[in-house]
Design a protein around this motif. Structure first.
Motif, mmCIF file in Angstrom:
data_model
loop_
_atom_site.group_PDB
_atom_site.id
_atom_site.type_symbol
_atom_site.label_atom_id
_atom_site.label_comp_id
_atom_site.label_asym_id
_atom_site.label_seq_id
_atom_site.Cartn_x
_atom_site.Cartn_y
_atom_site.Cartn_z
ATOM 1 N N GLN A 180 -33.980 15.614 -52.403
ATOM 2 C CA GLN A 180 -34.081 14.440 -51.544
ATOM 3 C C GLN A 180 -35.515 13.946 -51.435
ATOM 4 O O GLN A 180 -35.749 12.741 -51.307
ATOM 5 N N THR A 181 -36.482 14.849 -51.502
ATOM 6 C CA THR A 181 -37.880 14.427 -51.486
ATOM 7 C C THR A 181 -38.185 13.550 -52.689
ATOM 8 O O THR A 181 -38.833 12.492 -52.579
ATOM 9 N N VAL A 182 -37.700 13.967 -53.850
ATOM 10 C CA VAL A 182 -37.922 13.163 -55.059
ATOM 11 C C VAL A 182 -37.161 11.842 -54.976
ATOM 12 O O VAL A 182 -37.691 10.778 -55.300
ATOM 13 N N ARG A 183 -35.898 11.913 -54.526
ATOM 14 C CA ARG A 183 -35.085 10.696 -54.436
ATOM 15 C C ARG A 183 -35.745 9.668 -53.517
ATOM 16 O O ARG A 183 -35.823 8.478 -53.833
ATOM 17 N N GLN A 184 -36.198 10.139 -52.357
ATOM 18 C CA GLN A 184 -36.837 9.220 -51.430
ATOM 19 C C GLN A 184 -38.230 8.820 -51.897
ATOM 20 O O GLN A 184 -38.671 7.697 -51.682
ATOM 21 N N GLY A 185 -38.924 9.762 -52.553
ATOM 22 C CA GLY A 185 -40.246 9.431 -53.065
ATOM 23 C C GLY A 185 -40.213 8.345 -54.130
ATOM 24 O O GLY A 185 -41.144 7.539 -54.246
ATOM 25 N N LEU A 186 -39.135 8.314 -54.896
ATOM 26 C CA LEU A 186 -38.999 7.276 -55.913
ATOM 27 C C LEU A 186 -38.838 5.893 -55.300
ATOM 28 O O LEU A 186 -39.049 4.880 -55.986
ATOM 29 N N ARG A 187 -38.477 5.832 -54.016
ATOM 30 C CA ARG A 187 -38.432 4.544 -53.340
ATOM 31 C C ARG A 187 -39.820 3.927 -53.201
ATOM 32 O O ARG A 187 -39.944 2.719 -52.945
ATOM 33 N N LEU A 188 -40.851 4.749 -53.338
ATOM 34 C CA LEU A 188 -42.210 4.224 -53.224
ATOM 35 C C LEU A 188 -42.530 3.221 -54.319
ATOM 36 O O LEU A 188 -43.224 2.240 -54.090
ATOM 37 N N GLY A 189 -42.017 3.483 -55.522
ATOM 38 C CA GLY A 189 -42.344 2.589 -56.624
ATOM 39 C C GLY A 189 -41.160 2.054 -57.379
ATOM 40 O O GLY A 189 -41.242 0.987 -57.987
ATOM 41 N N GLY A 190 -40.033 2.788 -57.327
ATOM 42 C CA GLY A 190 -38.882 2.401 -58.123
ATOM 43 C C GLY A 190 -38.316 1.042 -57.790
ATOM 44 O O GLY A 190 -38.241 0.157 -58.659
ATOM 45 N N PRO A 191 -37.910 0.783 -56.532
ATOM 46 C CA PRO A 191 -37.361 -0.533 -56.214
ATOM 47 C C PRO A 191 -38.365 -1.666 -56.414
ATOM 48 O O PRO A 191 -37.999 -2.746 -56.884
ATOM 49 N N LEU A 192 -39.623 -1.422 -56.039
ATOM 50 C CA LEU A 192 -40.636 -2.459 -56.225
ATOM 51 C C LEU A 192 -40.837 -2.757 -57.701
ATOM 52 O O LEU A 192 -40.929 -3.924 -58.120
ATOM 53 N N ALA A 193 -40.869 -1.690 -58.526
ATOM 54 C CA ALA A 193 -40.999 -1.899 -59.969
ATOM 55 C C ALA A 193 -39.773 -2.602 -60.526
ATOM 56 O O ALA A 193 -39.881 -3.491 -61.386
ATOM 57 N N GLY A 194 -38.591 -2.228 -60.030
ATOM 58 C CA GLY A 194 -37.375 -2.879 -60.494
ATOM 59 C C GLY A 194 -37.350 -4.350 -60.147
ATOM 60 O O GLY A 194 -36.991 -5.197 -60.980
ATOM 61 N N ALA A 195 -37.745 -4.686 -58.898
ATOM 62 C CA ALA A 195 -37.777 -6.086 -58.504
ATOM 63 C C ALA A 195 -38.813 -6.869 -59.312
ATOM 64 O O ALA A 195 -38.575 -8.013 -59.715
#
Length: 438
Positions: A140-155
């Motif tokens: 869950q730490t990794v899953r939530q940590g990926l929210r730091l850059g993943g959604p922004l990079a995707g958008a």
């Protein structure tokens, strides 16, 4: 978490999930933004998440299928199938093709449920019971940590290039996950043959959830909160559009902020489980979502950042608490069905609330709906907290050291029936000889 990450088998699984979770982080939000861009509708954008959750109604069937096969090879095939089902997204061009996004989202929801049920059993096989919270917390730490850059990079990638690149990257992530898990070596027992008729086998997971007091309370409380939590999937678009007066792509920035809170929550969740038990961690996560939703009723970016940080902390606490409780309270041969059923009982009400939120956001003020979310989730979290004694934290019993007996204290064995030695009186011996000579 360091202890569980020292295990080579878990590190390999961790690397595989890192690839698949990265694919998810750039894809899911992009699908909703894609629909918003093609239609201009906040409700239709939120309905994308509804399409992902809707297949949860098939949870008993999915769990039954998962329990009939070994976990590792099934997990590999499921990841490859997920990569394949994304290919129709390359055909999306304009508003008339939005239905393709919804179909792919629904198929991805079915795949997500399958992967979750399989992963729960795979972790149970790799990790001892006392490290389950640490393993779930690390993921869950990794899953939530990926929210730091993943959604922004995707958008950002969607705005710059379009959906085809996001689809390609997501497919690559699932293929890499399948390849890495294929290298994993784990001893698996053959799945037990069902002893009941197949309708009873399908309902075995639900019966186990209903019969176990801690699981029953967890699902009732979390399900109640989920009835309104899903509103936020559509409300966040209205918050950005109507409240902050920004473009829909700014949602990616807010989700990244939420990822910071999720990173903190993921790191803290194993310690919370050890301190308050699984139900205590679940209760804390549901309760934290309440004040976060209330803060979002006021369209101020600074207050919104604090609210999303708190909402981010709540997510891994609920997930780690529920997943660890299910893994510890369920027999291995039933884990696929119980995991799938628990996902359905939480995601089912959430799917209804997402659909309702998509409709209500066009009728009612989004701020009023955020207040409703805050009140209901706070009440559900407090009810869960009152039942935390059903899953008390594990008591660590230190091992009793066995000290060697000092050599000086070991008694010297004596010969049996030995008499003590006495000094010889020679006068008695001489008198005896004279007497025998008479």
């Amino acid at each position: 978490m360091r202890t569980v990450l020292r295990r080579p088998d878990f590190r390999l699984l961790f690397a595989a999930l890192l690839a698949s979770m990265a694919a998810e982080s750039i894809l899911l939000l992009a699908l909703a933004i894609w629909v918003k861009d093609l239609t201009g509708s906040d409700g239709l954008a939120g309905a994308t998440i509804f399409a992902i959750i809707a297949p949860m109604t098939l949870a008993p069937l999915v769990g039954w299928v998962v329990d009939r096969y070994p976990r590792r090879p099934f997990f590999v095939v499921a990841n490859l199938g997920t990569a394949l089902l994304l290919t129709p997204l390359f055909a999306v061009r304009d508003r008339a093709d939005v239905w393709i996004i919804y179909v792919v989202a629904a198929l991805y929801g079915l795949s997500y449920l399958t992967l979750t049920a399989t992963l729960s059993g795979l972790i149970r096989q790799l990790v001892p019971s006392e490290l389950l919270a640490d393993a779930n917390g690390a993921l869950q730490t990794v899953r939530q940590g990926l929210r730091l850059g993943g959604p922004l990079a995707g958008a950002a990638l969607y705005a710059a290039v379009g959906g085809w690149l996001l689809t390609t990257l997501a497919m690559a992530g699932f293929v890499v996950a399948a390849a890495v898990v294929g290298l994993l070596r784990v001893t698996e027992q053959a799945p037990a043959t069902g002893t009941l008729r197949w309708p009873a086998e399908l309902g075995a997971g639900l019966r186990h959830l209903a019969g176990e007091a801690a699981l029953r309370r967890a699902l009732l409380g979390y399900g109640l909160g989920s009835l309104v939590m899903g509103f936020s999937e559509s409300l966040i678009f209205a918050y950005v559009d109507q409240g902050l007066r920004r473009d829909a792509a700014f949602v990616g920035v807010l989700v990244t902020v939420q990822g910071v809170g999720g990173l903190v929550g993921g790191l803290l969740s194993p310690a919370v489980v050890r301190r308050f038990g699984e139900l205590g961690a679940l209760a804390a996560g549901v309760t934290f979502f309440g004040p976060a939703a209330l803060a979002l009723a006021w369209p101020d970016l600074r207050l919104g950042v604090l609210a999303l940080l708190l909402a981010g902390v709540s997510l891994p606490l609920t997930t780690v608490g529920l997943n660890t409780l299910v893994q510890r309270r369920t027999p291995a041969g039933l884990l696929g069905r119980v995991t799938a059923a628990s996902e359905a009982l939480v995601s089912g009400p959430q799917a209804v609330s997402i659909g309702a939120g998509a409709l209500l956001v066009g009728v009612l003020d989004y701020r009023l709906l955020f207040v409703l979310v805050g009140v209901v989730t706070t009440a559900a979290g407090l009810w869960l907290w009152r039942g935390r004694e059903l899953s008390p934290p594990p008591v660590a019993v230190p091992p009793v050291p066995v000290l060697p007996t000092p050599a000086a204290r070991i008694p010297t064995p004596r010969r049996p029936f030995a008499e003590p030695t006495r000094p010889v009186d020679h006068r008695v011996v001489t008198a005896a000889r004279r007497f025998r000579g008479r």
